[in-house]
Write a protein that holds these residues in place. Structure first.
Motif, PDB file in Angstrom:
ATOM      1  N   LEU A  34      77.709  66.810 -16.563  1.00  0.00           N
ATOM      2  CA  LEU A  34      77.397  65.381 -16.589  1.00  0.00           C
ATOM      3  C   LEU A  34      76.096  65.035 -15.873  1.00  0.00           C
ATOM      4  O   LEU A  34      75.731  63.857 -15.800  1.00  0.00           O
ATOM      5  N   ILE A  35      75.390  66.014 -15.345  1.00  0.00           N
ATOM      6  CA  ILE A  35      74.155  65.739 -14.610  1.00  0.00           C
ATOM      7  C   ILE A  35      73.176  64.993 -15.516  1.00  0.00           C
ATOM      8  O   ILE A  35      72.919  65.388 -16.642  1.00  0.00           O
ATOM      9  N   GLY A  36      72.679  63.852 -14.995  1.00  0.00           N
ATOM     10  CA  GLY A  36      71.743  63.017 -15.738  1.00  0.00           C
ATOM     11  C   GLY A  36      72.408  61.929 -16.558  1.00  0.00           C
ATOM     12  O   GLY A  36      71.725  61.099 -17.144  1.00  0.00           O
ATOM     13  N   MET A  37      73.746  61.905 -16.596  1.00  0.00           N
ATOM     14  CA  MET A  37      74.465  60.915 -17.405  1.00  0.00           C
ATOM     15  C   MET A  37      74.986  59.775 -16.534  1.00  0.00           C
ATOM     16  O   MET A  37      75.314  59.960 -15.370  1.00  0.00           O
ATOM     17  N   ASP A  38      75.061  58.573 -17.141  1.00  0.00           N
ATOM     18  CA  ASP A  38      75.670  57.422 -16.482  1.00  0.00           C
ATOM     19  C   ASP A  38      77.167  57.435 -16.732  1.00  0.00           C
ATOM     20  O   ASP A  38      77.617  57.794 -17.830  1.00  0.00           O
ATOM     21  N   CYS A  39      77.937  57.043 -15.723  1.00  0.00           N
ATOM     22  CA  CYS A  39      79.390  57.008 -15.852  1.00  0.00           C
ATOM     23  C   CYS A  39      79.959  56.068 -14.793  1.00  0.00           C
ATOM     24  O   CYS A  39      79.242  55.533 -13.954  1.00  0.00           O
ATOM     25  N   THR A  40      81.254  55.862 -14.849  1.00  0.00           N
ATOM     26  CA  THR A  40      81.977  55.110 -13.828  1.00  0.00           C
ATOM     27  C   THR A  40      82.909  56.088 -13.136  1.00  0.00           C
ATOM     28  O   THR A  40      83.721  56.747 -13.783  1.00  0.00           O
ATOM     29  N   ILE A  41      82.773  56.190 -11.822  1.00  0.00           N
ATOM     30  CA  ILE A  41      83.577  57.132 -11.050  1.00  0.00           C
ATOM     31  C   ILE A  41      84.524  56.349 -10.163  1.00  0.00           C
ATOM     32  O   ILE A  41      84.119  55.412  -9.480  1.00  0.00           O
ATOM     33  N   VAL A  73      74.113  58.845  -2.811  1.00  0.00           N
ATOM     34  CA  VAL A  73      75.151  59.313  -1.887  1.00  0.00           C
ATOM     35  C   VAL A  73      75.610  60.711  -2.288  1.00  0.00           C
ATOM     36  O   VAL A  73      75.511  61.108  -3.449  1.00  0.00           O
ATOM     37  N   LEU A  74      76.120  61.434  -1.322  1.00  0.00           N
ATOM     38  CA  LEU A  74      76.781  62.711  -1.553  1.00  0.00           C
ATOM     39  C   LEU A  74      78.270  62.511  -1.333  1.00  0.00           C
ATOM     40  O   LEU A  74      78.667  61.940  -0.317  1.00  0.00           O
ATOM     41  N   ARG A  75      79.070  62.957  -2.282  1.00  0.00           N
ATOM     42  CA  ARG A  75      80.532  62.834  -2.166  1.00  0.00           C
ATOM     43  C   ARG A  75      81.156  64.186  -2.480  1.00  0.00           C
ATOM     44  O   ARG A  75      80.641  64.947  -3.297  1.00  0.00           O
ATOM     45  N   ARG A  76      82.289  64.435  -1.860  1.00  0.00           N
ATOM     46  CA  ARG A  76      83.041  65.648  -2.159  1.00  0.00           C
ATOM     47  C   ARG A  76      83.702  65.480  -3.529  1.00  0.00           C
ATOM     48  O   ARG A  76      84.195  64.406  -3.858  1.00  0.00           O
ATOM     49  N   ILE A  77      83.720  66.527  -4.304  1.00  0.00           N
ATOM     50  CA  ILE A  77      84.352  66.475  -5.627  1.00  0.00           C
ATOM     51  C   ILE A  77      85.839  66.172  -5.490  1.00  0.00           C
ATOM     52  O   ILE A  77      86.416  65.484  -6.327  1.00  0.00           O
ATOM     53  N   ASP A  78      86.452  66.620  -4.401  1.00  0.00           N
ATOM     54  CA  ASP A  78      87.876  66.356  -4.167  1.00  0.00           C
ATOM     55  C   ASP A  78      88.190  64.873  -4.032  1.00  0.00           C
ATOM     56  O   ASP A  78      89.323  64.454  -4.242  1.00  0.00           O
ATOM     57  N   ASP A  79      87.184  64.056  -3.669  1.00  0.00           N
ATOM     58  CA  ASP A  79      87.386  62.614  -3.475  1.00  0.00           C
ATOM     59  C   ASP A  79      87.387  61.837  -4.791  1.00  0.00           C
ATOM     60  O   ASP A  79      87.731  60.657  -4.808  1.00  0.00           O
ATOM     61  N   ILE A  80      86.998  62.473  -5.882  1.00  0.00           N
ATOM     62  CA  ILE A  80      86.913  61.794  -7.177  1.00  0.00           C
ATOM     63  C   ILE A  80      88.276  61.826  -7.853  1.00  0.00           C
ATOM     64  O   ILE A  80      88.844  62.890  -8.067  1.00  0.00           O
ATOM     65  N   GLN A  81      88.809  60.628  -8.184  1.00  0.00           N
ATOM     66  CA  GLN A  81      90.078  60.544  -8.865  1.00  0.00           C
ATOM     67  C   GLN A  81      89.918  60.553 -10.395  1.00  0.00           C
ATOM     68  O   GLN A  81      90.732  61.113 -11.096  1.00  0.00           O
ATOM     69  N   GLN A  82      88.852  59.905 -10.873  1.00  0.00           N
ATOM     70  CA  GLN A  82      88.692  59.743 -12.314  1.00  0.00           C
ATOM     71  C   GLN A  82      87.228  59.499 -12.647  1.00  0.00           C
ATOM     72  O   GLN A  82      86.488  58.907 -11.862  1.00  0.00           O
ATOM     73  N   ILE A  83      86.815  59.961 -13.840  1.00  0.00           N
ATOM     74  CA  ILE A  83      85.463  59.723 -14.335  1.00  0.00           C
ATOM     75  C   ILE A  83      85.567  59.138 -15.742  1.00  0.00           C
ATOM     76  O   ILE A  83      86.253  59.690 -16.586  1.00  0.00           O
ATOM     77  N   LYS A  84      84.878  58.013 -15.948  1.00  0.00           N
ATOM     78  CA  LYS A  84      84.832  57.376 -17.272  1.00  0.00           C
ATOM     79  C   LYS A  84      83.402  57.460 -17.781  1.00  0.00           C
ATOM     80  O   LYS A  84      82.466  57.072 -17.092  1.00  0.00           O
ATOM     81  N   LEU A  85      83.245  57.982 -18.970  1.00  0.00           N
ATOM     82  CA  LEU A  85      81.918  58.088 -19.570  1.00  0.00           C
ATOM     83  C   LEU A  85      81.602  56.840 -20.378  1.00  0.00           C
ATOM     84  O   LEU A  85      82.476  56.212 -20.928  1.00  0.00           O
ATOM     85  N   GLY A  86      80.314  56.532 -20.440  1.00  0.00           N
ATOM     86  CA  GLY A  86      79.883  55.417 -21.266  1.00  0.00           C
ATOM     87  C   GLY A  86      79.762  54.115 -20.567  1.00  0.00           C
ATOM     88  O   GLY A  86      79.971  53.861 -19.473  1.00  0.00           O
TER      89      GLY A  86
END
Length: 86
Positions: A34-41, A73-86
């Motif tokens: 997903l590097i370079g893509m916009d999303c909602t995290i 910001v830098l965030r731990r991947i473990d802190d991400i619950q969900q990723i929405k594309l688009g």
């Protein structure tokens, strides 16, 4: 340090060791695509509209879009619950 914090810290250490032995987590591989893509995290403090700038097995660099200014910001991947594309 509370017992919950100690458990969370140990859990992170175990995951890091598992990643070294197993070659990395699936989530980190997906985020690298997903590097370079916009999303909602969805993070622990809510959903944020952002762009994935960079990632490795444990961390992700996000450019979070703000009303007045964008914030990197830098965030731990473990802190991400969900990723929405688009």
């Amino acid at each position: 340090m509370t017992r919950d914090e100690q458990i969370k810290k140990l859990d992170r250490r175990v995951r890091a060791l598992e990643n070294k032995v197993g070659g990395g987590s699936e989530m980190s591989k997906l985020i690298m695509d997903l590097i370079g893509m916009d999303c909602t995290i969805e993070l622990d403090y809510g959903e944020k509209r952002c762009r994935v700038m960079d990632a490795d097995e444990e961390w992700v660099k996000l450019l979070i879009y703000g009303k007045k200014a964008d914030e990197a910001v830098l965030r731990r991947i473990d802190d991400i619950q969900q990723i929405k594309l688009g």
